[in-house]
Design a protein around this motif. Structure first.
Motif, PDB file in Angstrom:
ATOM      1  N   LEU A  51      46.832  18.030  30.998  1.00 54.99           N
ATOM      2  CA  LEU A  51      45.734  18.815  30.455  1.00 54.99           C
ATOM      3  C   LEU A  51      46.003  20.287  30.732  1.00 54.99           C
ATOM      4  N   TYR A  52      46.373  21.025  29.676  1.00 58.35           N
ATOM      5  CA  TYR A  52      46.700  22.440  29.775  1.00 58.35           C
ATOM      6  C   TYR A  52      47.819  22.640  30.788  1.00 58.35           C
ATOM      7  N   ASN A  53      47.549  23.233  31.947  1.00 59.17           N
ATOM      8  CA  ASN A  53      48.593  23.472  32.942  1.00 59.17           C
ATOM      9  C   ASN A  53      48.449  22.551  34.154  1.00 59.17           C
ATOM     10  N   LYS A  54      47.825  21.389  33.964  1.00 57.98           N
ATOM     11  CA  LYS A  54      47.615  20.435  35.054  1.00 57.98           C
ATOM     12  C   LYS A  54      48.036  19.044  34.640  1.00 57.98           C
ATOM     13  N   LYS A  55      48.510  18.299  35.611  1.00 61.12           N
ATOM     14  CA  LYS A  55      48.767  16.875  35.412  1.00 61.12           C
ATOM     15  C   LYS A  55      47.884  16.137  36.411  1.00 61.12           C
ATOM     16  N   ILE A  56      47.052  15.242  35.907  1.00 61.93           N
ATOM     17  CA  ILE A  56      46.120  14.505  36.754  1.00 61.93           C
ATOM     18  C   ILE A  56      46.489  13.025  36.701  1.00 61.93           C
ATOM     19  N   ILE A  57      46.646  12.435  37.869  1.00 61.92           N
ATOM     20  CA  ILE A  57      46.939  11.003  37.969  1.00 61.92           C
ATOM     21  C   ILE A  57      45.777  10.368  38.701  1.00 61.92           C
ATOM     22  N   PHE A  58      45.142   9.367  38.056  1.00 65.49           N
ATOM     23  CA  PHE A  58      44.004   8.717  38.696  1.00 65.49           C
ATOM     24  C   PHE A  58      44.023   7.215  38.463  1.00 65.49           C
ATOM     25  N   LYS A  59      43.301   6.527  39.343  1.00 60.36           N
ATOM     26  CA  LYS A  59      43.175   5.077  39.273  1.00 60.36           C
ATOM     27  C   LYS A  59      41.739   4.729  38.911  1.00 60.36           C
ATOM     28  N   ILE A  60      41.567   3.709  38.094  1.00 57.07           N
ATOM     29  CA  ILE A  60      40.237   3.258  37.704  1.00 57.07           C
ATOM     30  C   ILE A  60      39.786   2.188  38.697  1.00 57.07           C
ATOM     31  N   THR A  61      38.620   2.407  39.293  1.00 56.01           N
ATOM     32  CA  THR A  61      38.096   1.470  40.293  1.00 56.01           C
ATOM     33  C   THR A  61      37.341   0.330  39.617  1.00 56.01           C
ATOM     34  N   ASP A  62      36.888  -0.622  40.422  1.00 54.76           N
ATOM     35  CA  ASP A  62      36.193  -1.804  39.899  1.00 54.76           C
ATOM     36  C   ASP A  62      34.908  -1.461  39.160  1.00 54.76           C
ATOM     37  N   ASP A  63      34.226  -0.390  39.562  1.00 55.41           N
ATOM     38  CA  ASP A  63      32.957  -0.023  38.920  1.00 55.41           C
ATOM     39  C   ASP A  63      33.153   1.054  37.842  1.00 55.41           C
ATOM     40  N   TYR A  64      34.381   1.148  37.296  1.00 52.55           N
ATOM     41  CA  TYR A  64      34.732   2.086  36.223  1.00 52.55           C
ATOM     42  C   TYR A  64      34.503   3.543  36.602  1.00 52.55           C
ATOM     43  N   LYS A  65      34.757   3.862  37.847  1.00 53.70           N
ATOM     44  CA  LYS A  65      34.785   5.242  38.309  1.00 53.70           C
ATOM     45  C   LYS A  65      36.257   5.602  38.498  1.00 53.70           C
ATOM     46  N   ILE A  66      36.520   6.848  38.900  1.00 58.16           N
ATOM     47  CA  ILE A  66      37.907   7.248  39.092  1.00 58.16           C
ATOM     48  C   ILE A  66      38.191   7.579  40.550  1.00 58.16           C
ATOM     49  N   GLU A  67      39.427   7.354  40.926  1.00 61.56           N
ATOM     50  CA  GLU A  67      39.935   7.755  42.238  1.00 61.56           C
ATOM     51  C   GLU A  67      41.166   8.602  41.949  1.00 61.56           C
ATOM     52  N   ILE A  68      41.040   9.917  42.153  1.00 54.10           N
ATOM     53  CA  ILE A  68      42.161  10.811  41.850  1.00 54.10           C
ATOM     54  C   ILE A  68      43.256  10.604  42.881  1.00 54.10           C
ATOM     55  N   LEU A  69      44.442  10.274  42.390  1.00 55.14           N
ATOM     56  CA  LEU A  69      45.580  10.042  43.267  1.00 55.14           C
ATOM     57  C   LEU A  69      46.395  11.308  43.478  1.00 55.14           C
ATOM     58  N   GLU A  70      46.519  12.106  42.406  1.00 51.43           N
ATOM     59  CA  GLU A  70      47.325  13.319  42.504  1.00 51.43           C
ATOM     60  C   GLU A  70      46.907  14.301  41.413  1.00 51.43           C
ATOM     61  N   GLU A  71      46.944  15.569  41.760  1.00 54.39           N
ATOM     62  CA  GLU A  71      46.659  16.630  40.801  1.00 54.39           C
ATOM     63  C   GLU A  71      47.740  17.689  40.973  1.00 54.39           C
ATOM     64  N   ILE A  72      48.513  17.907  39.916  1.00 57.63           N
ATOM     65  CA  ILE A  72      49.675  18.792  39.989  1.00 57.63           C
ATOM     66  C   ILE A  72      49.488  19.965  39.043  1.00 57.63           C
ATOM     67  N   ASN A  73      49.696  21.173  39.556  1.00 55.34           N
ATOM     68  CA  ASN A  73      49.685  22.362  38.703  1.00 55.34           C
ATOM     69  C   ASN A  73      51.071  22.541  38.127  1.00 55.34           C
ATOM     70  N   ILE A  74      51.135  22.717  36.816  1.00 55.36           N
ATOM     71  CA  ILE A  74      52.403  22.893  36.123  1.00 55.36           C
ATOM     72  C   ILE A  74      52.532  24.374  35.780  1.00 55.36           C
ATOM     73  N   ASN A  75      53.575  25.012  36.301  1.00 55.08           N
ATOM     74  CA  ASN A  75      53.807  26.417  36.014  1.00 55.08           C
ATOM     75  C   ASN A  75      54.866  26.533  34.929  1.00 55.08           C
ATOM     76  N   ASN A  76      54.537  27.209  33.864  1.00 56.52           N
ATOM     77  CA  ASN A  76      55.499  27.414  32.775  1.00 56.52           C
ATOM     78  C   ASN A  76      56.344  28.666  32.987  1.00 56.52           C
ATOM     79  N   ASN A  77      56.059  29.429  34.028  1.00 51.08           N
ATOM     80  CA  ASN A  77      56.787  30.670  34.293  1.00 51.08           C
ATOM     81  C   ASN A  77      57.930  30.427  35.262  1.00 51.08           C
ATOM     82  N   VAL A  78      58.965  29.745  34.795  1.00 48.45           N
ATOM     83  CA  VAL A  78      60.106  29.441  35.671  1.00 48.45           C
ATOM     84  C   VAL A  78      61.255  30.308  35.299  1.00 48.45           C
TER      85      VAL A  78
END
Length: 78
Positions: A51-78
């Motif tokens: 999503l834009y400059n972020k990568k979000i990895i999440f797991k769906i729990t039993d009650d259809y909520k989310i548990e964020i496992l990792e959130e990574i900022n992606i820098n395009n200025n390399v």
């Protein structure tokens, strides 16, 4: 529950149409497979969203909520 609706209900993405567009553009994946907006989410699924400059990895729990496992900022200025 449909993927696009799930993302809106859990406030990951503000509008369902944006979730639709991201899925169609290949920005939402599970196990390196692109998901369609109509994908039926299941508990235990691990989903990646670029999503834009972020990568979000999440797991769906039993009650259809989310548990964020990792959130990574992606820098395009390399």
């Amino acid at each position: 529950m449909r993927l696009d609706k799930f993302l809106k209900v859990n406030k990951i993405i503000k509008r369902r149409t944006i979730a639709n567009e991201l899925a169609k553009a290949g920005k939402i994946t599970k196990n390196n497979n692109t998901l369609k907006p109509s994908y039926e989410v299941k508990s235990g699924d691990i989903i990646n969203i670029t999503l834009y400059n972020k990568k979000i990895i999440f797991k769906i729990t039993d009650d259809y909520k989310i548990e964020i496992l990792e959130e990574i900022n992606i820098n395009n200025n390399v």
